[in-house]
Design a protein around this motif. Structure first.
Motif, PDB file in Angstrom:
ATOM      1  N   ILE A 188       0.859  -1.193   0.000  1.00 29.52           N
ATOM      2  CA  ILE A 188       0.000   0.000   0.000  1.00 29.52           C
ATOM      3  C   ILE A 188       0.898   1.248   0.000  1.00 29.52           C
ATOM      4  CG2 ILE A 188      -1.835   1.255   1.193  1.00 29.52           C
ATOM      5  CD1 ILE A 188      -2.724  -1.456   0.027  1.00 29.52           C
ATOM      6  N   THR A 189       1.008   1.867  -1.148  1.00 26.62           N
ATOM      7  CA  THR A 189       1.806   3.084  -1.291  1.00 26.62           C
ATOM      8  C   THR A 189       0.851   4.286  -1.355  1.00 26.62           C
ATOM      9  OG1 THR A 189       1.810   2.489  -3.630  1.00 26.62           O
ATOM     10  CG2 THR A 189       3.842   2.067  -2.403  1.00 26.62           C
ATOM     11  N   PRO A 190       1.358   5.494  -1.066  1.00 23.66           N
ATOM     12  CA  PRO A 190       0.459   6.656  -1.019  1.00 23.66           C
ATOM     13  C   PRO A 190      -0.319   6.899  -2.309  1.00 23.66           C
ATOM     14  CG  PRO A 190       2.544   7.186   0.027  1.00 23.66           C
ATOM     15  CD  PRO A 190       2.714   5.818  -0.574  1.00 23.66           C
ATOM     16  N   ASP A 191       0.244   6.506  -3.456  1.00 20.38           N
ATOM     17  CA  ASP A 191      -0.451   6.774  -4.725  1.00 20.38           C
ATOM     18  C   ASP A 191      -1.656   5.847  -4.965  1.00 20.38           C
ATOM     19  OD1 ASP A 191       1.494   4.721  -4.832  1.00 20.38           O
ATOM     20  OD2 ASP A 191       1.291   4.646  -7.006  1.00 20.38           O
ATOM     21  N   ARG A 192      -1.875   4.873  -4.081  1.00 21.35           N
ATOM     22  CA  ARG A 192      -2.970   3.920  -4.309  1.00 21.35           C
ATOM     23  C   ARG A 192      -4.356   4.513  -4.019  1.00 21.35           C
ATOM     24  NH1 ARG A 192      -1.494  -1.699  -3.594  1.00 21.35           N
ATOM     25  NH2 ARG A 192      -3.730  -2.069  -3.490  1.00 21.35           N
ATOM     26  N   GLY A 193      -4.397   5.589  -3.213  1.00 22.04           N
ATOM     27  CA  GLY A 193      -5.703   6.188  -2.890  1.00 22.04           C
ATOM     28  C   GLY A 193      -5.833   6.444  -1.395  1.00 22.04           C
ATOM     29  N   GLU A 194      -7.064   6.754  -0.979  1.00 24.45           N
ATOM     30  CA  GLU A 194      -7.289   7.145   0.423  1.00 24.45           C
ATOM     31  C   GLU A 194      -7.196   5.957   1.387  1.00 24.45           C
ATOM     32  OE1 GLU A 194     -10.106  11.098   0.115  1.00 24.45           O
ATOM     33  OE2 GLU A 194     -11.113   9.171   0.342  1.00 24.45           O
ATOM     34  N   VAL A 195      -6.655   6.262   2.570  1.00 26.50           N
ATOM     35  CA  VAL A 195      -6.589   5.263   3.652  1.00 26.50           C
ATOM     36  C   VAL A 195      -7.494   5.769   4.774  1.00 26.50           C
ATOM     37  CG1 VAL A 195      -5.089   4.128   5.348  1.00 26.50           C
ATOM     38  CG2 VAL A 195      -4.206   4.647   3.059  1.00 26.50           C
ATOM     39  N   VAL A 196      -8.418   4.924   5.217  1.00 23.88           N
ATOM     40  CA  VAL A 196      -9.310   5.347   6.296  1.00 23.88           C
ATOM     41  C   VAL A 196      -8.820   4.780   7.631  1.00 23.88           C
ATOM     42  CG1 VAL A 196     -10.991   3.446   5.950  1.00 23.88           C
ATOM     43  CG2 VAL A 196     -11.733   5.576   7.040  1.00 23.88           C
ATOM     44  N   VAL A 197      -8.851   5.634   8.664  1.00 26.46           N
ATOM     45  CA  VAL A 197      -8.487   5.208  10.026  1.00 26.46           C
ATOM     46  C   VAL A 197      -9.737   5.348  10.883  1.00 26.46           C
ATOM     47  CG1 VAL A 197      -7.088   5.733  12.065  1.00 26.46           C
ATOM     48  CG2 VAL A 197      -6.071   5.911   9.786  1.00 26.46           C
ATOM     49  N   THR A 198     -10.168   4.267  11.517  1.00 24.60           N
ATOM     50  CA  THR A 198     -11.383   4.330  12.348  1.00 24.60           C
ATOM     51  C   THR A 198     -11.026   4.462  13.836  1.00 24.60           C
ATOM     52  OG1 THR A 198     -11.532   1.939  12.610  1.00 24.60           O
ATOM     53  CG2 THR A 198     -12.629   2.895  10.683  1.00 24.60           C
ATOM     54  N   GLY A 199     -11.974   4.991  14.601  1.00 22.99           N
ATOM     55  CA  GLY A 199     -11.679   5.291  16.013  1.00 22.99           C
ATOM     56  C   GLY A 199     -10.535   6.290  16.063  1.00 22.99           C
ATOM     57  N   ALA A 239     -10.125  10.383   8.404  1.00 19.87           N
ATOM     58  CA  ALA A 239     -10.347  10.008   9.806  1.00 19.87           C
ATOM     59  C   ALA A 239     -11.830   9.731  10.009  1.00 19.87           C
ATOM     60  CB  ALA A 239      -9.893  11.141  10.718  1.00 19.87           C
ATOM     61  N   SER A 240     -12.147   8.545  10.527  1.00 18.49           N
ATOM     62  CA  SER A 240     -13.534   8.222  10.874  1.00 18.49           C
ATOM     63  C   SER A 240     -13.679   8.341  12.382  1.00 18.49           C
ATOM     64  CB  SER A 240     -13.856   6.792  10.416  1.00 18.49           C
ATOM     65  OG  SER A 240     -15.068   6.384  10.994  1.00 18.49           O
ATOM     66  N   SER A 241     -14.589   9.220  12.818  1.00 16.03           N
ATOM     67  CA  SER A 241     -14.695   9.488  14.252  1.00 16.03           C
ATOM     68  C   SER A 241     -16.142   9.772  14.644  1.00 16.03           C
ATOM     69  CB  SER A 241     -13.822  10.702  14.608  1.00 16.03           C
ATOM     70  OG  SER A 241     -13.977  11.022  15.970  1.00 16.03           O
ATOM     71  N   GLY A 242     -16.474   9.400  15.887  1.00 17.97           N
ATOM     72  CA  GLY A 242     -17.789   9.728  16.411  1.00 17.97           C
ATOM     73  C   GLY A 242     -17.721  10.921  17.338  1.00 17.97           C
ATOM     74  N   SER A 243     -16.512  11.449  17.562  1.00 18.39           N
ATOM     75  CA  SER A 243     -16.366  12.587  18.493  1.00 18.39           C
ATOM     76  C   SER A 243     -16.636  13.881  17.745  1.00 18.39           C
ATOM     77  CB  SER A 243     -14.950  12.606  19.087  1.00 18.39           C
ATOM     78  OG  SER A 243     -14.698  11.395  19.717  1.00 18.39           O
ATOM     79  N   GLU A 244     -17.747  14.528  18.118  1.00 19.64           N
ATOM     80  CA  GLU A 244     -18.190  15.731  17.398  1.00 19.64           C
ATOM     81  C   GLU A 244     -17.143  16.842  17.463  1.00 19.64           C
ATOM     82  OE1 GLU A 244     -20.922  15.577  15.786  1.00 19.64           O
ATOM     83  OE2 GLU A 244     -21.959  13.865  16.691  1.00 19.64           O
ATOM     84  N   ASP A 245     -16.418  16.919  18.590  1.00 22.08           N
ATOM     85  CA  ASP A 245     -15.528  18.064  18.790  1.00 22.08           C
ATOM     86  C   ASP A 245     -14.065  17.754  18.437  1.00 22.08           C
ATOM     87  OD1 ASP A 245     -15.178  16.264  20.760  1.00 22.08           O
ATOM     88  OD2 ASP A 245     -15.146  17.703  22.416  1.00 22.08           O
ATOM     89  N   HIS A 281     -18.078  10.956   9.680  1.00 28.07           N
ATOM     90  CA  HIS A 281     -18.666  10.531  10.952  1.00 28.07           C
ATOM     91  C   HIS A 281     -18.640   9.013  11.030  1.00 28.07           C
ATOM     92  CE1 HIS A 281     -21.489   9.899  14.244  1.00 28.07           C
ATOM     93  NE2 HIS A 281     -21.086  11.110  14.632  1.00 28.07           N
ATOM     94  N   ARG A 282     -18.450   8.495  12.244  1.00 32.83           N
ATOM     95  CA  ARG A 282     -18.367   7.034  12.377  1.00 32.83           C
ATOM     96  C   ARG A 282     -19.621   6.307  11.872  1.00 32.83           C
ATOM     97  NH1 ARG A 282     -19.277   6.253  18.764  1.00 32.83           N
ATOM     98  NH2 ARG A 282     -17.131   6.904  19.021  1.00 32.83           N
ATOM     99  N   ASP A 283     -20.791   7.002  11.873  1.00 31.74           N
ATOM    100  CA  ASP A 283     -22.023   6.363  11.389  1.00 31.74           C
ATOM    101  C   ASP A 283     -21.966   6.065   9.894  1.00 31.74           C
ATOM    102  OD1 ASP A 283     -22.948   6.530  13.905  1.00 31.74           O
ATOM    103  OD2 ASP A 283     -24.303   8.233  13.557  1.00 31.74           O
ATOM    104  N   ASP A 284     -21.110   6.815   9.168  1.00 33.20           N
ATOM    105  CA  ASP A 284     -20.946   6.601   7.732  1.00 33.20           C
ATOM    106  C   ASP A 284     -20.574   5.140   7.462  1.00 33.20           C
ATOM    107  OD1 ASP A 284     -19.865   6.442   5.151  1.00 33.20           O
ATOM    108  OD2 ASP A 284     -19.132   8.487   5.175  1.00 33.20           O
ATOM    109  N   LEU A 285     -19.717   4.568   8.337  1.00 39.88           N
ATOM    110  CA  LEU A 285     -19.294   3.170   8.175  1.00 39.88           C
ATOM    111  C   LEU A 285     -19.994   2.255   9.175  1.00 39.88           C
ATOM    112  CD1 LEU A 285     -15.453   3.886   7.971  1.00 39.88           C
ATOM    113  CD2 LEU A 285     -16.913   3.249   6.066  1.00 39.88           C
ATOM    114  N   GLY A 286     -20.412   2.813  10.274  1.00 45.33           N
ATOM    115  CA  GLY A 286     -20.873   2.014  11.405  1.00 45.33           C
ATOM    116  C   GLY A 286     -22.202   1.305  11.206  1.00 45.33           C
ATOM    117  N   GLN A 287     -22.919   1.672  10.133  1.00 44.78           N
ATOM    118  CA  GLN A 287     -24.197   0.988   9.874  1.00 44.78           C
ATOM    119  C   GLN A 287     -23.964  -0.348   9.176  1.00 44.78           C
ATOM    120  OE1 GLN A 287     -26.659   2.775  11.067  1.00 44.78           O
ATOM    121  NE2 GLN A 287     -25.556   4.704  11.262  1.00 44.78           N
ATOM    122  N   GLY A 288     -22.730  -0.615   8.749  1.00 39.44           N
ATOM    123  CA  GLY A 288     -22.453  -1.840   7.999  1.00 39.44           C
ATOM    124  C   GLY A 288     -22.778  -1.653   6.530  1.00 39.44           C
ATOM    125  N   PRO A 289     -22.422  -2.621   5.674  1.00 40.98           N
ATOM    126  CA  PRO A 289     -22.676  -2.475   4.233  1.00 40.98           C
ATOM    127  C   PRO A 289     -24.121  -2.859   3.889  1.00 40.98           C
ATOM    128  CG  PRO A 289     -21.495  -4.520   4.666  1.00 40.98           C
ATOM    129  CD  PRO A 289     -21.700  -3.866   6.000  1.00 40.98           C
TER     130      PRO A 289
END
Ligand code: NDP
Length: 330
Positions: free
Chosen positions: A145-156, A178-184, A199-207
């Motif tokens: 996974i090199t930077p040119d491959r595209g976006e990397v998502v980090v959860t929590g 960054a995927s996060s549920g912390s509003e602030d 927002h974490r709900d974007d992924l948190g609902q499952g596919p």
């Protein structure tokens, strides 16, 4: 006599309290360490509150899954009096007594020398969380996974592992979401290098379907459950996810389609059992790869031993941003 946070069990209930211990109370392990700092990880919070079955030793028990300290006495030639050493993993604070003590006897097998140019405080700002984040980053690199491959998502992303993974990936040139549920947390996450925040709900609902449109080249996932299922169904061809944690759930409801139709990989990260060589490599990279401003941002607080139970409750409610260092001598 010295102080330690001791967990004891009475009528099935777990009680943490500060006790004065004697050297004879310590387990019979090879290296006696004068502990300088430990830290508070999610696993510690589960152990101290009794909300997770983390402790596999007998009670009374001293928790704390990592420590940095100075060797006072050693039964092995590998370590000498005065050496500054780090211990993460190997069952510390789970099977053998851990870092929430001013002194501890530990197995030599799991110690690594503190790298030059790293202070004891920096070591525990990273702690098991930083070690795990670095392992995850190295694992993605090793899978091409090199930077040119595209976006990397980090959860929590605002937690310990997530913050450090984000802060490591961004200066390496990756576009990190960054995927996060912390509003602030948005200012914090941007300062650590997030290109975008979801927002974490974007992924948190499952596919909704086994395969969705590809969104990510790779992921560092600390949340598990439906979040991990959603990531798997949206990884691009030959993408991979470094699976670190289960802050959101441990069940994984997925299908074989991401694996057989897009060739994606699910890569497990286990900080507990990394080899000595791997641990030294991780700590060396942690010295050089994390910019100082990010390091300073990630340090949320340095707390004394007696604040560990209260902060553990906060951590399990998802209210801690970044890392908490425990000063056992405060
Ligand atoms: P933290 O508590 O610091 O971070 C966890 C983050 O996850 C929170 O800050 C929050 O981030 C998010 N979160 C919390 N609760 C939920 C929820 N119910 N649903 C979705 N997201 C949630 O913990 P650590 O960073 O120390 O650990 C993270 C995970 O990694 C844990 O499961 C831990 O056990 C695991 N771990 C695994 C290791 C290994 O060797 N594999 C080693 C170290 C940790 P936000 O608010 O930004 O969404």
């Amino acid at each position: 006599m010295f102080r330690a946070l001791v967990l004891d069990q009475t009528d099935g209930a777990l009680t943490p309290e500060i006790r004065h211990l004697d050297q004879d109370d310590l387990p019979e392990e090879e290296v006696l360490v004068s502990v300088i700092y430990s830290s508070l990880n999610y696993k510690d919070a589960l152990a101290v509150t009794g909300k997770g079955k983390i402790i596999r030793g007998t009670f009374p028990f001293v928790p704390g899954i990592d420590l940095v300290g100075q060797v006072e006495a050693s039964e092995t030639p590998a370590f000498n009096e005065g050496d500054i050493v780090i211990l993460t993993g190997g069952g510390l604070g789970e099977k053998t007594w851990g870092g929430y003590s001013q002194r501890q006897r530990v197995p030599a097998q799991w110690l690594v020398p503190l790298p030059e140019a790293m202070t004891p405080l920096h070591a525990m700002e990273m702690g098991t969380a930083g070690f795990t984040a670095m392992l995850a980053v190295m694992t993605l690199e090793e899978h091409g996974i090199t930077p040119d491959r595209g976006e990397v998502v980090v959860t929590g992303a605002s937690g310990g592992v997530g913050s450090i993974a984000l802060a490591l990936l961004a200066p390496l040139g990756y576009t990190v979401v960054a995927s996060s549920g912390s509003e602030d947390a948005s200012v914090y996450l941007r300062e650590l290098g997030a290109a975008r925040i979801i927002h974490r709900d974007d992924l948190g609902q499952g596919p909704k379907r086994p395969l969705e449109s590809a969104r990510w080249a790779a992921a560092v996932d600390t949340v598990g459950g439906d979040t991990l299922a959603a990531i798997l169904s949206t990884l691009d061809r030959h993408g991979c996810v470094a699976v670190c944690g289960n802050a959101g759930g441990h069940q994984l409801n997925t299908t074989v389609f991401p694996f057989i139709l897009r060739g994606v990989s699910l890569l497990g990260i286990d900080s507990n059992t990394a080899s000595y060589e791997r641990r030294c490599e991780v700590w060396k990279r942690l010295v050089g790869d994390l910019p100082k401003p990010a390091q300073d941002l990630i340090l949320a607080d340095v707390i004394p031993l007696d604040q560990v139970p209260a902060l553990s409750e906060e951590m399990l409610k998802g209210r801690i941003r970044g890392r908490i260092v425990v000063d056992v001598n405060a």
